[in-house]
Design an enzyme around this catalytic site. Structure first.
Site, mmCIF file in Angstrom:
data_model
loop_
_atom_site.group_PDB
_atom_site.id
_atom_site.type_symbol
_atom_site.label_atom_id
_atom_site.label_comp_id
_atom_site.label_asym_id
_atom_site.label_seq_id
_atom_site.Cartn_x
_atom_site.Cartn_y
_atom_site.Cartn_z
ATOM 1 N N HIS A 132 -7.295 -16.124 -20.465
ATOM 2 C CA HIS A 132 -8.649 -16.911 -20.211
ATOM 3 C C HIS A 132 -9.109 -16.515 -20.214
ATOM 4 O O HIS A 132 -9.618 -15.212 -19.267
ATOM 5 C CB HIS A 132 -8.249 -18.666 -19.111
ATOM 6 N N ASP A 155 -16.795 -22.563 -16.505
ATOM 7 C CA ASP A 155 -15.885 -22.111 -16.291
ATOM 8 C C ASP A 155 -15.091 -22.927 -17.715
ATOM 9 O O ASP A 155 -14.968 -24.829 -17.098
ATOM 10 C CB ASP A 155 -14.321 -21.601 -15.087
ATOM 11 N N CYS A 218 -11.469 -21.030 -25.472
ATOM 12 C CA CYS A 218 -12.226 -19.945 -23.912
ATOM 13 C C CYS A 218 -13.283 -19.374 -23.903
ATOM 14 O O CYS A 218 -14.498 -19.225 -23.873
ATOM 15 C CB CYS A 218 -11.300 -20.481 -22.705
#
Length: 302
Positions: A132, A155, A218
């Site tokens: 990620h 995030d 991501c």
């Protein structure tokens, strides 16, 4: 999707198909250096790296570092410093070595040797872990507002522990502060009180940002955070936040579309790279990635 959007997407797809056909003469063995072989911040890319821009695939570091370099060239911005994708893991490793932190940190300082991080308004650090990507932005406010560094964590899935990330960044800032304390002639960038008690004046905040709508974008979202921030970061350093973050900062669809735009861009660059910036590499070398060597390069926006 509107008629204009459909037309735009069709044109991009047609261009992509044309470029792909023209590039077949090089195949997976093609390697380029961006922006050039002689650039001190060059990024090495093989044609096979483009495969990570296929739908539902995670982005790889060479492509991410390429796009950061591309942003630096296409939209120059003062007072911004971006570490490449390998720095954060090296920082974690150096700080985790009990009893060796000081010596390891000294070796690590080569990553930002040309920049005074406390006098650079914006520092950006890509974070990678647990398959990620997320992003840290460190904001150094103007001296007159009497505030220490402000650390923001962005995030797109909330998978990275902000507390853990903040701990690493705080340790990084304190170690550099200790190093600079040894220089009695150093021109401190904060008020005397803030500088003397820096560890108590590092502000940390997890930022609400648009969230990805799938499991694989991501890296795309992290790059889009950087892209948008470069466009919007103010010259005025007296605010509490350097940007208008929030869940409505941009549309998730807008961010996901960056994948195809980077793909088109990279194929075009491969097609038009001069012979001096092109190599043919073996398939055995194609997927190799020496982080120690690549980690020596940083990406700087000045």
């Amino acid at each position: 999707m509107t008629r204009i959007q459909n037309s735009w997407m069709t044109r991009i797809q047609n261009l992509l198909n044309q470029l792909m056909s023209r590039l077949l003469i090089y195949g997976d063995k093609s390697q380029i250096y961006y922006p050039s072989r002689t650039d001190p911040e060059t990024v090495e890319l093989t044609y096979s790296d483009i495969k990570c821009l296929d739908p539902e695939v995670f982005l790889k570091s060479p492509v991410i570092n390429f796009y950061i370099q591309y942003l630096r060239k296409s939209r120059p911005c003062d007072d911004l410093y971006i570490f490449n994708t390998y720095f954060y893991s090296k920082l974690e490793e150096a700080l985790s070595r009990t009893g060796e932190c000081g010596s390891q940190f000294s070796k690590l300082r080569r990553w930002w040797r040309s920049v005074d991080i406390f006098k650079t308004p914006y520092l950006l650090l890509p974070i990678h872990g647990q398959v990620h990507w997320s992003l840290v932005i460190i904001f150094m406010p103007a001296k007159e507002i009497k505030s220490g560094p402000r650390v923001f964590h962005l995030d797109s899935l909330g998978l990275h522990s902000s507390d853990k990330v903040f701990g690493v960044i705080e340790s990084y800032l304190i170690e550099e502060w200790r190093h600079l304390q040894k220089d009695s002639s150093y021109d401190i960038p904060f008020s005397d009180t803030i500088w003397r008690h820096l560890s108590r004046n590092i502000h940390k905040e997890k930022i609400e940002v648009p969230q990805q709508q799938n499991d694989f974008d991501c890296g795309v979202f992290m790059l889009y955070y950087i892209d948008k921030f470069i466009q919007e970061a103010p010259d005025d350093l007296t605010g509490v936040r350097p940007c208008k973050f929030g869940r409505k900062w941009f549309s998730p669809v807008e961010a996901s579309g960056l994948r195809k735009r980077i793909r088109v861009l990279l194929i075009d660059i491969f097609q038009n790279a001069p012979p001096s910036d092109r190599n043919l590499v073996s398939h055995a070398d194609d997927d190799s990635e020496d982080e120690e060597d690549k980690g020596k390069d940083t990406i700087v926006i000045v």
